[in-house]
Design a protein around this motif. Structure first.
Motif, PDB file in Angstrom:
ATOM      1  N   LEU A 192      75.085 -16.389  20.614  1.00  0.00           N
ATOM      2  CA  LEU A 192      74.589 -15.022  20.541  1.00  0.00           C
ATOM      3  C   LEU A 192      73.834 -14.609  21.803  1.00  0.00           C
ATOM      4  O   LEU A 192      73.892 -13.447  22.205  1.00  0.00           O
ATOM      5  CB  LEU A 192      73.723 -14.863  19.296  1.00  0.00           C
ATOM      6  CG  LEU A 192      74.484 -15.169  17.988  1.00  0.00           C
ATOM      7  CD1 LEU A 192      73.594 -14.985  16.778  1.00  0.00           C
ATOM      8  CD2 LEU A 192      75.733 -14.312  17.861  1.00  0.00           C
ATOM      9  N   VAL A 193      73.144 -15.540  22.451  1.00  0.00           N
ATOM     10  CA  VAL A 193      72.541 -15.211  23.748  1.00  0.00           C
ATOM     11  C   VAL A 193      73.634 -14.985  24.786  1.00  0.00           C
ATOM     12  O   VAL A 193      73.547 -14.057  25.610  1.00  0.00           O
ATOM     13  CB  VAL A 193      71.579 -16.328  24.193  1.00  0.00           C
ATOM     14  CG1 VAL A 193      71.153 -16.137  25.643  1.00  0.00           C
ATOM     15  CG2 VAL A 193      70.345 -16.347  23.304  1.00  0.00           C
ATOM     16  N   TYR A 194      74.662 -15.801  24.750  1.00  0.00           N
ATOM     17  CA  TYR A 194      75.779 -15.599  25.685  1.00  0.00           C
ATOM     18  C   TYR A 194      76.432 -14.238  25.462  1.00  0.00           C
ATOM     19  O   TYR A 194      76.773 -13.534  26.422  1.00  0.00           O
ATOM     20  CB  TYR A 194      76.813 -16.713  25.518  1.00  0.00           C
ATOM     21  CG  TYR A 194      77.966 -16.608  26.492  1.00  0.00           C
ATOM     22  CD1 TYR A 194      77.899 -17.213  27.740  1.00  0.00           C
ATOM     23  CD2 TYR A 194      79.120 -15.896  26.170  1.00  0.00           C
ATOM     24  CE1 TYR A 194      78.945 -17.122  28.644  1.00  0.00           C
ATOM     25  CE2 TYR A 194      80.169 -15.789  27.069  1.00  0.00           C
ATOM     26  CZ  TYR A 194      80.080 -16.404  28.293  1.00  0.00           C
ATOM     27  OH  TYR A 194      81.117 -16.292  29.192  1.00  0.00           O
ATOM     28  N   MET A 195      76.610 -13.838  24.204  1.00  0.00           N
ATOM     29  CA  MET A 195      77.225 -12.547  23.932  1.00  0.00           C
ATOM     30  C   MET A 195      76.328 -11.402  24.388  1.00  0.00           C
ATOM     31  O   MET A 195      76.821 -10.360  24.839  1.00  0.00           O
ATOM     32  CB  MET A 195      77.536 -12.415  22.440  1.00  0.00           C
ATOM     33  CG  MET A 195      78.618 -13.352  21.951  1.00  0.00           C
ATOM     34  SD  MET A 195      80.124 -13.319  22.960  1.00  0.00           S
ATOM     35  CE  MET A 195      80.599 -11.591  22.849  1.00  0.00           C
ATOM     36  N   ALA A 196      75.010 -11.575  24.282  1.00  0.00           N
ATOM     37  CA  ALA A 196      74.102 -10.548  24.788  1.00  0.00           C
ATOM     38  C   ALA A 196      74.238 -10.396  26.306  1.00  0.00           C
ATOM     39  O   ALA A 196      74.262  -9.269  26.828  1.00  0.00           O
ATOM     40  CB  ALA A 196      72.665 -10.895  24.408  1.00  0.00           C
ATOM     41  N   LEU A 197      74.345 -11.517  27.015  1.00  0.00           N
ATOM     42  CA  LEU A 197      74.548 -11.465  28.461  1.00  0.00           C
ATOM     43  C   LEU A 197      75.918 -10.888  28.807  1.00  0.00           C
ATOM     44  O   LEU A 197      76.065 -10.121  29.768  1.00  0.00           O
ATOM     45  CB  LEU A 197      74.395 -12.867  29.050  1.00  0.00           C
ATOM     46  CG  LEU A 197      73.026 -13.522  28.883  1.00  0.00           C
ATOM     47  CD1 LEU A 197      73.070 -14.971  29.359  1.00  0.00           C
ATOM     48  CD2 LEU A 197      71.970 -12.748  29.644  1.00  0.00           C
TER      49      LEU A 197
END
Length: 336
Positions: free
Chosen positions: A217-222
């Protein structure tokens, strides 16, 4: 004239032959690249399979009066199926929506590319590339988590309830004689629980739910910060990013709430996931690299004609600073 025509015709023939040869060479290099990347993915999957099906976690001892491992057993709030949807299904949906929207806005939805002899839409090719970056980072994060789990073998907070340890002399931890005893040799009675449950009770550190949720989910935010075009309202993109981070945060909190992990397990698992997302986004997907076309040299400097100023300087500046100065070597020495 005939010779010239023949030479001209002969010169065009190798050019027409070299173009297919160049295209075939490009396809061959692309095929090799894809095969190498697939081999890497398989190589990263092998350790996960070995840990899950062939390796036993480290066997650690415990104190019978350790209250941190005496919590009751509770079911998962975020089940493994739900976790799979969060770290697999949700990112896939966002990848498809964002890549299709980008190509739709650019008017390139109907454009096609040739990949391994197949003609496909260009946005599908870009979708596959982004998914490969995401999967590579996820496998790295999963491997790092599995190494920690099976090397440390930390007991979960509900270990005593699931294992129900019995000493080699037949006594139990509930017996007064074992009140402050450190136990290393024991068997798990585990009445009402399966062997898989008992095995899982020794895999507390670090939290796999936390590491995978935070990575995905952090990767998707980035990814959305870099790839999602939002010219009408940037708040929409930031709202979606906030929701993604909060879902990962809630997943991590639920592991402590359900007595499946200690707080330190969740903290380290979350850090592994965030670190994996940052490394993948920065060095593999290169989300933070500025394209060369966007670099403006000399920003803020005004161009102007300096020839007149140079002529004024040349009138009073000795060589070698001015080529039009007319000073002799002797005059220059006196100036110095």
């Amino acid at each position: 004239m005939r010779d010239v025509a023949e030479n001209g015709a002969g010169a065009e023939a190798p050019q027409s032959v070299s173009e297919p040869a160049s295209s075939a060479q490009t396809q061959r290099k692309l095929t090799q690249k894809i095969l190498i990347e697939l081999a890497i993915m398989v190589a990263l999957t092998i350790p996960i399979c070995l840990y899950e099906f062939a390796v036993e976690p480290a066997r650690r001892g415990f104190f019978c009066d350790d209250e941190s491992i005496r919590y009751p057993f509770k079911d998962n709030t975020i089940t493994p199926v739900m976790l799979g949807l969060l770290v697999g299904g949700l990112p896939l949906l966002l990848f498809v929506m964002v890549e299709y929207w980008r190509h739709l806005r650019a008017g390139e939805v109907s454009s096609t590319v040739q990949l391994l002899g197949w003609r496909m839409s260009s946005w599908l090719g870009e979708l596959g590339r982004q998914l490969s970056y995401f999967m590579f980072g996820m496998l790295l994060t999963f491997d790092a988590t599995e190494v920690g789990k099976y090397t440390i073998g930390r007991l979960r907070p509900h270990f005593m309830a699931v294992c129900q340890p019995q000493m080699t002399d037949g006594s139990m931890c509930s017996d007064p004689v074992n009140a402050h005893r450190y136990v290393e040799n024991y068997d798990c009675a585990g009445e009402g629980y399966t062997i898989a449950d008992i095995r899982q009770a020794r895999l507390s550190f670090p939290s796999g739910h936390s590491s995978m949720a935070f990575y995905a989910l952090v990767y998707m935010a980035l990814y959305m910060q870099r790839r999602l075009p939002c010219r009408s309202s940037k708040m929409f993109r930031h709202l979606v990013q906030f929701v993604l981070i909060m879902v990962a945060w809630y997943t991590a909190l639920s592991r402590v709430m359900d007595h499946w992990h200690h707080w330190s397990d969740v903290l380290v698992g979350s850090l592994i996931g965030v670190l994996g997302a940052l490394i993948t986004a920065r060095y593999i997907a290169k989300f933070f690299r500025m394209p060369y076309g966007n670099i403006i040299l000399g920003t803020g400097l005004r161009r102007q004609d300096t020839s007149a100023t140079l002529q004024e300087v040349c009138a009073s500046t000795p060589p070698p600073y001015c080529a039009n100065g007319g000073y002799t070597d002797e005059q220059y020495c006196t100036k110095v």
